[in-house]
Scaffold this motif. Structure first.
Motif, mmCIF file in Angstrom:
data_model
loop_
_atom_site.group_PDB
_atom_site.id
_atom_site.type_symbol
_atom_site.label_atom_id
_atom_site.label_comp_id
_atom_site.label_asym_id
_atom_site.label_seq_id
_atom_site.Cartn_x
_atom_site.Cartn_y
_atom_site.Cartn_z
ATOM 1 N N THR A 145 6.650 -1.669 6.471
ATOM 2 C CA THR A 145 7.098 -2.953 7.636
ATOM 3 C C THR A 145 7.495 -3.151 8.186
ATOM 4 N N GLN A 146 9.103 -2.398 7.702
ATOM 5 C CA GLN A 146 10.031 -2.667 8.882
ATOM 6 C C GLN A 146 9.589 -1.694 10.025
ATOM 7 N N LYS A 147 9.243 -0.271 10.069
ATOM 8 C CA LYS A 147 8.210 0.008 11.718
ATOM 9 C C LYS A 147 7.929 -0.515 12.508
ATOM 10 N N LEU A 148 5.973 -1.525 11.525
ATOM 11 C CA LEU A 148 5.595 -2.857 12.469
ATOM 12 C C LEU A 148 7.176 -3.292 12.994
ATOM 13 N N ALA A 149 6.868 -3.985 12.284
ATOM 14 C CA ALA A 149 8.062 -5.107 12.585
ATOM 15 C C ALA A 149 8.996 -4.670 14.570
ATOM 16 N N ARG A 177 -7.707 1.189 10.333
ATOM 17 C CA ARG A 177 -7.293 2.658 11.060
ATOM 18 C C ARG A 177 -6.379 2.516 11.584
ATOM 19 N N ARG A 178 -5.404 1.421 11.997
ATOM 20 C CA ARG A 178 -4.136 1.271 12.633
ATOM 21 C C ARG A 178 -3.182 1.464 11.610
ATOM 22 N N PHE A 179 -4.042 0.873 10.169
ATOM 23 C CA PHE A 179 -2.663 0.607 9.329
ATOM 24 C C PHE A 179 -2.488 1.859 8.200
ATOM 25 N N LEU A 180 -3.634 3.276 8.532
ATOM 26 C CA LEU A 180 -3.317 4.196 8.335
ATOM 27 C C LEU A 180 -1.881 4.922 8.517
ATOM 28 N N HIS A 181 -2.117 4.540 9.986
ATOM 29 C CA HIS A 181 -0.457 5.801 10.681
ATOM 30 C C HIS A 181 0.104 5.261 9.986
ATOM 31 N N TYR A 182 0.517 4.398 9.520
ATOM 32 C CA TYR A 182 1.645 3.861 8.735
ATOM 33 C C TYR A 182 1.968 3.957 6.907
#
Length: 223
Positions: A110-114, A20-25
């Motif tokens: 990947t960039q946003k998560l980092a 669910r947290r990954f769906l935001h990205y």
């Protein structure tokens, strides 16, 4: 060692929380072009599935036309073989186009998560920064940022197409071969899912131990 905190009743499993947290990205609100890329990638997935099913029927029709009773229509059989070859090419082409179009989505995620993790680290208290293990933190960040790209591909291009193909194949088996083959296929898939579930859970425990040992080794080497 920190105490074990049990989740309250009704709390979703950790795997679903992570998804669910990954769906935001996967579906960013501030990037409409990335949403377009996701939609186009899904359409290419459906096109690839359609090409795969067409291949199966083209091969069936080609073999049917090769029977002695229909030997005079060999040109139709050759056309069906040509259609099968084109379908195979189209399926591979759609898969590669999908990967190329979706690659930008994975890179931005990947960039946003980092960046979010980096900002979170800077907002932590002074105690954390005095007691931190730079090697362990850097290794965890690297492993986490790499995992989101894999997770997005897994959700969109592994789980969803497999479910769609399974439903279509079961429908074809039911219509063409009747209940026995439909039931046998369904039981085989169910057994495979259960077996994979247990093996994956067993393997995940080993993977967690390996990651912990790798993180501790990096922490000692850097600090």
């Amino acid at each position: 060692m920190p105490p074990i905190v049990e989740s309250p009743p009704g709390t979703p499993p950790p795997s679903f929380v992570v998804i669910r947290r990954f769906l935001h990205y996967l579906w960013p609100k501030d990037a409409p072009m990335l949403r377009v890329r996701v939609v186009v990638s899904l359409l290419l997935v459906l096109a690839s599935i359609g090409a795969t099913l067409t291949n199966a029927y083209a091969l069936k029709w080609a073999i049917d036309r090769m029977t002695p009773a229909l030997r005079s229509g060999y040109m139709i059989a050759l056309l069906m073989v040509g259609g099968y070859v084109l379908g195979r090419f189209a399926s591979v082409l759609f898969d590669n186009l999908r990967n190329g179009i979706f690659e930008r989505v994975g890179q931005v995620a990947t960039q946003k998560l980092a960046v979010h993790v980096f900002q979170h680290l800077h907002e932590l208290s002074l105690r954390f920064h005095l007691d931190r293990r730079t090697g362990a933190v850097s290794k965890v960040i690297e492993r986490g940022t790499k995992s989101i790209d894999t997770m997005l591909y897994f959700i969109l291009f592994n789980i969803a197409p497999t479910v769609i193909q399974l439903v279509l194949v079961l429908g074809i088996f039911w219509k063409s071969f009747g209940l026995p083959l439909f039931a046998a296929t369904l039981v085989a898939v169910a057994c495979y899912i259960v077996f994979t579930w247990f093996v994956t859970n067993w393997r995940s425990k080993l993977r967690v131990q390996m990651n912990d040992m790798d993180t501790n080794a990096m922490a000692r080497a850097v600090d």
